[in-house]
Design a protein around this motif. Sequence first.
Motif, PDB file in Angstrom:
ATOM      1  N   TYR A 131      95.280   5.687  10.713  1.00 34.52           N
ATOM      2  CA  TYR A 131      94.799   5.333   9.386  1.00 34.52           C
ATOM      3  C   TYR A 131      95.862   5.568   8.318  1.00 34.52           C
ATOM      4  O   TYR A 131      96.625   6.547   8.382  1.00 34.52           O
ATOM      5  CB  TYR A 131      93.552   6.151   9.046  1.00 34.52           C
ATOM      6  CG  TYR A 131      92.288   5.608   9.673  1.00 34.52           C
ATOM      7  CD1 TYR A 131      91.520   4.654   9.012  1.00 34.52           C
ATOM      8  CD2 TYR A 131      91.878   6.036  10.929  1.00 34.52           C
ATOM      9  CE1 TYR A 131      90.365   4.148   9.594  1.00 34.52           C
ATOM     10  CE2 TYR A 131      90.726   5.530  11.515  1.00 34.52           C
ATOM     11  CZ  TYR A 131      89.980   4.590  10.842  1.00 34.52           C
ATOM     12  OH  TYR A 131      88.843   4.082  11.425  1.00 34.52           O
ATOM     13  N   PHE A 132      95.876   4.683   7.315  1.00 35.26           N
ATOM     14  CA  PHE A 132      96.639   4.917   6.099  1.00 35.26           C
ATOM     15  C   PHE A 132      95.710   5.676   5.146  1.00 35.26           C
ATOM     16  O   PHE A 132      94.542   5.320   4.981  1.00 35.26           O
ATOM     17  CB  PHE A 132      97.065   3.600   5.445  1.00 35.26           C
ATOM     18  CG  PHE A 132      98.005   2.776   6.275  1.00 35.26           C
ATOM     19  CD1 PHE A 132      99.345   3.114   6.360  1.00 35.26           C
ATOM     20  CD2 PHE A 132      97.550   1.658   6.961  1.00 35.26           C
ATOM     21  CE1 PHE A 132     100.221   2.356   7.116  1.00 35.26           C
ATOM     22  CE2 PHE A 132      98.409   0.893   7.718  1.00 35.26           C
ATOM     23  CZ  PHE A 132      99.756   1.246   7.802  1.00 35.26           C
ATOM     24  N   MET A 182      98.467   8.473  10.094  1.00 39.09           N
ATOM     25  CA  MET A 182      98.238   9.476  11.137  1.00 39.09           C
ATOM     26  C   MET A 182      97.075   9.086  12.020  1.00 39.09           C
ATOM     27  O   MET A 182      96.214   8.292  11.620  1.00 39.09           O
ATOM     28  CB  MET A 182      97.934  10.841  10.502  1.00 39.09           C
ATOM     29  CG  MET A 182      99.067  11.829  10.557  1.00 39.09           C
ATOM     30  SD  MET A 182      98.513  13.497  10.124  1.00 39.09           S
ATOM     31  CE  MET A 182     100.087  14.341  10.274  1.00 39.09           C
ATOM     32  N   PRO A 183      97.005   9.668  13.248  1.00 37.45           N
ATOM     33  CA  PRO A 183      95.856   9.417  14.123  1.00 37.45           C
ATOM     34  C   PRO A 183      94.550   9.880  13.477  1.00 37.45           C
ATOM     35  O   PRO A 183      94.516  10.884  12.755  1.00 37.45           O
ATOM     36  CB  PRO A 183      96.168  10.244  15.376  1.00 37.45           C
ATOM     37  CG  PRO A 183      97.639  10.436  15.356  1.00 37.45           C
ATOM     38  CD  PRO A 183      98.029  10.494  13.913  1.00 37.45           C
ATOM     39  N   GLU A 184      93.503   9.167  13.761  1.00 41.19           N
ATOM     40  CA  GLU A 184      92.194   9.453  13.171  1.00 41.19           C
ATOM     41  C   GLU A 184      91.754  10.892  13.405  1.00 41.19           C
ATOM     42  O   GLU A 184      91.197  11.540  12.512  1.00 41.19           O
ATOM     43  CB  GLU A 184      91.154   8.483  13.733  1.00 41.19           C
ATOM     44  CG  GLU A 184      89.746   8.716  13.235  1.00 41.19           C
ATOM     45  CD  GLU A 184      88.728   7.828  13.931  1.00 41.19           C
ATOM     46  OE1 GLU A 184      87.576   7.807  13.477  1.00 41.19           O
ATOM     47  OE2 GLU A 184      89.082   7.178  14.933  1.00 41.19           O
ATOM     48  N   ALA A 185      91.968  11.404  14.614  1.00 40.51           N
ATOM     49  CA  ALA A 185      91.493  12.742  14.946  1.00 40.51           C
ATOM     50  C   ALA A 185      92.091  13.809  14.033  1.00 40.51           C
ATOM     51  O   ALA A 185      91.463  14.842  13.779  1.00 40.51           O
ATOM     52  CB  ALA A 185      91.813  13.070  16.404  1.00 40.51           C
ATOM     53  N   LEU A 186      93.304  13.569  13.515  1.00 40.88           N
ATOM     54  CA  LEU A 186      93.970  14.561  12.685  1.00 40.88           C
ATOM     55  C   LEU A 186      93.596  14.460  11.212  1.00 40.88           C
ATOM     56  O   LEU A 186      93.618  15.465  10.495  1.00 40.88           O
ATOM     57  CB  LEU A 186      95.493  14.436  12.841  1.00 40.88           C
ATOM     58  CG  LEU A 186      96.036  14.684  14.249  1.00 40.88           C
ATOM     59  CD1 LEU A 186      97.548  14.558  14.265  1.00 40.88           C
ATOM     60  CD2 LEU A 186      95.616  16.052  14.761  1.00 40.88           C
ATOM     61  N   VAL A 236      91.704   9.842   1.038  1.00 39.92           N
ATOM     62  CA  VAL A 236      90.918   8.613   0.936  1.00 39.92           C
ATOM     63  C   VAL A 236      91.574   7.551   1.814  1.00 39.92           C
ATOM     64  O   VAL A 236      92.798   7.373   1.755  1.00 39.92           O
ATOM     65  CB  VAL A 236      90.851   8.129  -0.526  1.00 39.92           C
ATOM     66  CG1 VAL A 236      90.110   6.792  -0.615  1.00 39.92           C
ATOM     67  CG2 VAL A 236      90.207   9.172  -1.406  1.00 39.92           C
ATOM     68  N   PRO A 237      90.796   6.832   2.636  1.00 33.26           N
ATOM     69  CA  PRO A 237      91.405   5.789   3.473  1.00 33.26           C
ATOM     70  C   PRO A 237      91.879   4.606   2.631  1.00 33.26           C
ATOM     71  O   PRO A 237      91.235   4.238   1.638  1.00 33.26           O
ATOM     72  CB  PRO A 237      90.273   5.386   4.419  1.00 33.26           C
ATOM     73  CG  PRO A 237      89.021   5.738   3.676  1.00 33.26           C
ATOM     74  CD  PRO A 237      89.350   6.965   2.876  1.00 33.26           C
ATOM     75  N   LEU A 238      92.984   4.006   3.033  1.00 38.36           N
ATOM     76  CA  LEU A 238      93.568   2.862   2.343  1.00 38.36           C
ATOM     77  C   LEU A 238      93.565   1.634   3.251  1.00 38.36           C
ATOM     78  O   LEU A 238      93.465   1.759   4.477  1.00 38.36           O
ATOM     79  CB  LEU A 238      95.010   3.174   1.910  1.00 38.36           C
ATOM     80  CG  LEU A 238      95.217   4.428   1.052  1.00 38.36           C
ATOM     81  CD1 LEU A 238      96.703   4.652   0.822  1.00 38.36           C
ATOM     82  CD2 LEU A 238      94.470   4.319  -0.261  1.00 38.36           C
ATOM     83  N   LEU A 239      93.696   0.460   2.646  1.00 37.72           N
ATOM     84  CA  LEU A 239      93.815  -0.808   3.379  1.00 37.72           C
ATOM     85  C   LEU A 239      92.684  -0.959   4.405  1.00 37.72           C
ATOM     86  O   LEU A 239      92.914  -1.349   5.555  1.00 37.72           O
ATOM     87  CB  LEU A 239      95.185  -0.890   4.084  1.00 37.72           C
ATOM     88  CG  LEU A 239      96.398  -0.786   3.160  1.00 37.72           C
ATOM     89  CD1 LEU A 239      97.676  -0.705   3.995  1.00 37.72           C
ATOM     90  CD2 LEU A 239      96.460  -1.953   2.201  1.00 37.72           C
ATOM     91  N   GLN A 240      91.452  -0.673   3.985  1.00 36.71           N
ATOM     92  CA  GLN A 240      90.334  -0.701   4.918  1.00 36.71           C
ATOM     93  C   GLN A 240      89.954  -2.116   5.363  1.00 36.71           C
ATOM     94  O   GLN A 240      89.207  -2.275   6.328  1.00 36.71           O
ATOM     95  CB  GLN A 240      89.116  -0.015   4.289  1.00 36.71           C
ATOM     96  CG  GLN A 240      89.325   1.474   4.057  1.00 36.71           C
ATOM     97  CD  GLN A 240      88.069   2.177   3.606  1.00 36.71           C
ATOM     98  OE1 GLN A 240      87.167   2.440   4.406  1.00 36.71           O
ATOM     99  NE2 GLN A 240      87.977   2.467   2.318  1.00 36.71           N
ATOM    100  N   HIS A 241      90.480  -3.126   4.667  1.00 36.31           N
ATOM    101  CA  HIS A 241      90.193  -4.499   5.094  1.00 36.31           C
ATOM    102  C   HIS A 241      91.007  -4.884   6.323  1.00 36.31           C
ATOM    103  O   HIS A 241      90.749  -5.906   6.952  1.00 36.31           O
ATOM    104  CB  HIS A 241      90.491  -5.483   3.958  1.00 36.31           C
ATOM    105  CG  HIS A 241      91.933  -5.495   3.529  1.00 36.31           C
ATOM    106  ND1 HIS A 241      92.495  -4.468   2.794  1.00 36.31           N
ATOM    107  CD2 HIS A 241      92.925  -6.391   3.747  1.00 36.31           C
ATOM    108  CE1 HIS A 241      93.771  -4.739   2.563  1.00 36.31           C
ATOM    109  NE2 HIS A 241      94.052  -5.906   3.128  1.00 36.31           N
ATOM    110  N   LEU A 242      92.000  -4.062   6.667  1.00 41.50           N
ATOM    111  CA  LEU A 242      92.805  -4.312   7.858  1.00 41.50           C
ATOM    112  C   LEU A 242      92.219  -3.564   9.049  1.00 41.50           C
ATOM    113  O   LEU A 242      91.641  -2.493   8.906  1.00 41.50           O
ATOM    114  CB  LEU A 242      94.256  -3.851   7.639  1.00 41.50           C
ATOM    115  CG  LEU A 242      95.039  -4.512   6.504  1.00 41.50           C
ATOM    116  CD1 LEU A 242      96.432  -3.920   6.429  1.00 41.50           C
ATOM    117  CD2 LEU A 242      95.102  -6.018   6.703  1.00 41.50           C
ATOM    118  N   THR A 243      92.375  -4.140  10.234  1.00 32.40           N
ATOM    119  CA  THR A 243      91.963  -3.445  11.458  1.00 32.40           C
ATOM    120  C   THR A 243      92.935  -2.302  11.721  1.00 32.40           C
ATOM    121  O   THR A 243      94.157  -2.524  11.733  1.00 32.40           O
ATOM    122  CB  THR A 243      91.971  -4.412  12.664  1.00 32.40           C
ATOM    123  OG1 THR A 243      91.105  -5.499  12.392  1.00 32.40           O
ATOM    124  CG2 THR A 243      91.534  -3.690  13.930  1.00 32.40           C
TER     125      THR A 243
END
Length: 301
Positions: free
Chosen positions: A168-169, A244-248, A259-266
């Motif tokens: 995730y970004f 970084m990996p989601e788990a971290l 806060v997650p970024l670029l959520q429109h991207l897979t």
Amino acid sequence: MSLGDRLSSIAVFIEVARSGSFTTAADKIGLTKSAVSKSVGRLEDRLGVKLIYRSTRTLSLTSDGEAFFARCSVALDEIADAETNLSELKIGPRGRLRIDMPAMYGRKIILPLLLEVAKSHPDLHLSTTFRDWVINPVEEGVDLVIRFGDLKDTTGLISRKLIEQRFYFCASPDYIARRGEPGTWEEIKDHECVVSYRNGAPHSWVAVNETGETIRFIPPPTHEMGDGDAMLAAAVAGCGILHMPEALVRPSLESGELVPLLQHLTPARGSLFAVWPTTRSLMPKIRFVVDALVNAARAAD
């Protein structure tokens, strides 16, 4: 002659060569001296070469005997090791297992799983190191390596995929308020970034664009860090965008620190691998621990 008879005569020859005596070899094997001598003789007749020089007091290997002994002794030792390892699988893992892992992911995700395994199997002893750069387990004398991504040189190595992790970004609310959010992955180049620094260069990031194409790029190395915990702390402190990996990052996302970024991207995915030398491929402790990690990854997934 059956395969069993052929292997039996070779095993007798190996024992004679190691003992340096027909009598000593016969005592170890549990045969008569005459039976041992005849077995070696039949082996020589079948091969058509002389393997042993015989005299009334001593015996020695011929050049052909030395070459045959060198090859066959290794083969029989490997067969014996394979049998021992398979029998140990029924008992459980034992001995010391040297494992090298990514620093942050290893401490937070892998180590708790390993400690549960060790607690349930007291004969298994762990030696762990945490490094964020790729190592060669053969050169480092490590039994097992846990790494994201494939090793460039897999000569003499075996790998097994444990799990795929979404990357995730993200950035802190403070950073977003100060700099805004990137609308596309290309706009990341205009932002401050917290990047992993390995082998003298920043580590690349991966994105999946709107058409599903995987893009690999080097982000602006505003802050270069060789430790995942430091990278996460820098991002939470508002120093830039993190990948970084989601788990971290999940705890920080859930708490609102990031806060997650670029959520429109897979989200891009990265594979986590267990890697070990082929020379240790039959070690029960490695097989047991890798299977335990695979089962834990499936349960978590």
